[in-house]
Design a protein around this motif. Structure first.
Motif, PDB file in Angstrom:
ATOM      1  N   CYS A 286      -1.336  -7.813  -9.607  1.00 56.71           N
ATOM      2  CA  CYS A 286      -1.233  -9.141  -9.000  1.00 56.71           C
ATOM      3  C   CYS A 286      -2.497  -9.918  -9.342  1.00 56.71           C
ATOM      4  O   CYS A 286      -3.605  -9.478  -9.030  1.00 56.71           O
ATOM      5  CB  CYS A 286      -1.086  -9.029  -7.484  1.00 56.71           C
ATOM      6  SG  CYS A 286      -1.100 -10.651  -6.682  1.00 56.71           S
ATOM      7  N   HIS A 289      -5.258 -10.406  -6.799  1.00 56.76           N
ATOM      8  CA  HIS A 289      -5.813  -9.262  -6.041  1.00 56.76           C
ATOM      9  C   HIS A 289      -7.329  -9.321  -5.875  1.00 56.76           C
ATOM     10  O   HIS A 289      -7.864  -8.814  -4.896  1.00 56.76           O
ATOM     11  CB  HIS A 289      -5.345  -7.923  -6.618  1.00 56.76           C
ATOM     12  CG  HIS A 289      -6.189  -7.368  -7.723  1.00 56.76           C
ATOM     13  ND1 HIS A 289      -5.772  -7.324  -9.033  1.00 56.76           N
ATOM     14  CD2 HIS A 289      -7.436  -6.835  -7.724  1.00 56.76           C
ATOM     15  CE1 HIS A 289      -6.720  -6.778  -9.790  1.00 56.76           C
ATOM     16  NE2 HIS A 289      -7.736  -6.493  -9.022  1.00 56.76           N
ATOM     17  N   CYS A 299      -1.633  -3.311  -5.706  1.00 56.69           N
ATOM     18  CA  CYS A 299      -1.809  -4.701  -6.154  1.00 56.69           C
ATOM     19  C   CYS A 299      -2.606  -4.780  -7.450  1.00 56.69           C
ATOM     20  O   CYS A 299      -2.393  -5.663  -8.275  1.00 56.69           O
ATOM     21  CB  CYS A 299      -2.495  -5.530  -5.083  1.00 56.69           C
ATOM     22  SG  CYS A 299      -1.647  -5.501  -3.501  1.00 56.69           S
ATOM     23  N   ASP A 303       2.259  -5.749 -11.138  1.00 51.13           N
ATOM     24  CA  ASP A 303       2.473  -7.184 -11.053  1.00 51.13           C
ATOM     25  C   ASP A 303       3.685  -7.453 -10.147  1.00 51.13           C
ATOM     26  O   ASP A 303       4.788  -7.031 -10.487  1.00 51.13           O
ATOM     27  CB  ASP A 303       2.721  -7.683 -12.488  1.00 51.13           C
ATOM     28  CG  ASP A 303       2.807  -9.186 -12.587  1.00 51.13           C
ATOM     29  OD1 ASP A 303       2.602  -9.866 -11.555  1.00 51.13           O
ATOM     30  OD2 ASP A 303       3.103  -9.687 -13.688  1.00 51.13           O
ATOM     31  N   CYS A 321       4.758 -11.210  -3.959  1.00 51.99           N
ATOM     32  CA  CYS A 321       3.781 -10.379  -3.261  1.00 51.99           C
ATOM     33  C   CYS A 321       4.483  -9.070  -2.893  1.00 51.99           C
ATOM     34  O   CYS A 321       5.638  -9.091  -2.471  1.00 51.99           O
ATOM     35  CB  CYS A 321       3.288 -11.093  -2.003  1.00 51.99           C
ATOM     36  SG  CYS A 321       2.277 -10.050  -0.929  1.00 51.99           S
TER      37      CYS A 321
END
Ligand code: SF4
Ligand code: MG
Length: 336
Positions: A286, A289, A299, A303, A321
């Motif tokens: 992510c 993060h 995270c 992804d 998320c």
């Protein structure tokens, strides 16, 4: 309602020529695999901090910069398959208005010349009908028809943006991309121009893609809102659902930074750590993060997909998320 614009897996990578200090570096992933639709007659806003890829998205749709890959379908036509010439013709239907109207209009031309040039490029209004049409357009955007032989510098910033709007309207488009179109204006003038855009949308059946960093403006004009962070979509929802019930920690942070009109309403202020990382080497997993108060090892590695859940499904609300539900229920708490 039908989708007027469909964007699929759009990527815009810019190579960095010669690298940095002689070292070869990755491309700037300004827009990295985004998909969304704009429905006929609606205003979809793209919001995010500077450098998140929102303007790049607008420019890629219009092929002002050729996108790296993806699909862009407008009114059933594949825009990326069009020749340059056919793409120019297509701009009759799909116009763009930029932030600074003065930069995008020729200061040596009168309003009459500016508007007739736009009409001539697209061949939409015969020469002998142009004067009437220009006067009508001036009226439409709230400037007197008697002002058509004046130069841009004789107008205020807000009036110049009205001329920019008149120029976009002169070819009778279906859709307008507004890229920070009111950002340079004073707040009171902003409201007037936004109200004009809304009025024109109703009267002329226009569809808007509205790009802005300003959530106050976005709240005023949008039907739906798309939030970007570092080249990715992190959340998309109806305006009400997004503002009342944001799901993504980044969206929550953005919203917590805007003042609440009612001082008795207590709002939890979320402070972000650090700066936006570089899009040359975006964080793994992510992308949020490195700044997210809820981030876990997952995270860092995975992804998150843009997804919905049972509660959100009906409204079309989606967020990228891993922990929408856990954050919502309080099962996950922000760490220091
Ligand atoms: Fe934060 Fe993880 Fe959700 Fe990304 S996936 S927003 S890092 S909790
Ligand atoms: Mg921009």
């Amino acid at each position: 309602t039908t989708d007027l614009l469909k964007v699929r897996n759009l990527k815009q990578y810019f190579p960095i020529k010669g690298g940095i200090l002689g070292r070869k570096v990755n491309d700037v992933k300004a827009v990295d695999d985004i998909s969304f639709e704009v429905k006929a007659g609606e205003t979809l806003s793209i919001v995010g901090e500077s450098g998140c890829g929102k303007s790049t998205t607008g420019r890629a749709i219009l092929r002002l910069d050729e996108p790296t890959s993806g699909e862009v379908e407008f009114d059933g036509k594949d825009l990326l398959a069009l020749s340059k010439k056919d793409m120019r013709k297509m701009r009759k239907n799909l116009q763009i208005i930029f932030q600074d109207p003065y930069a995008s209009i020729n200061p040596r031309q009168t309003v009459r010349q500016i508007l007739s040039e736009a009409m001539n490029i697209q061949g939409v209004v015969p020469k002998d009908k142009q004067e009437d049409r220009i006067k009508e357009l001036m009226d439409t955007v709230g400037l007197g028809p008697h002002q058509i032989d004046r130069f841009p510098h004789e107008f205020s910033g807000g009036q110049r943006q009205r001329i920019g709007i008149a120029r976009a309207l002169s070819v009778d488009p279906q859709m307008i991309i507004c890229d920070e179109s009111v950002s340079a204006l004073d707040v009171s003038i902003q409201a007037q121009v936004l109200n004009l855009l809304k009025k024109l949308q109703k009267e002329l059946d226009l569809t808007y893609l509205f790009i802005s960093h300003d959530l106050g403006v976005v709240r005023h004009i949008s039907d739906r809102v798309l939030v970007m962070y570092l080249g990715k979509i992190v959340e998309i929802a109806d305006k009400k659902s997004l503002f009342d019930n944001p799901k993504h920690p980044y969206t929550k942070t953005l919203l917590s930074a805007i003042p609440v009109p009612d001082p008795t309403v207590k709002k939890e202020q979320i402070i972000l750590k650090g700066d936006v990382p570089s899009p040359i080497d975006p964080p793994s997993g992510c992308r949020f993060h490195t700044r997210c108060p809820f981030a876990t090892d997952k995270c860092k590695n995975e992804d998150p997909e843009l997804r919905t859940n049972d509660d959100l499904m009906a409204s079309g609300h989606r967020a990228a998320c891993h922990y929408i539900e856990e954050i919502e229920s309080g099962e996950m708490q922000p760490h220091e």
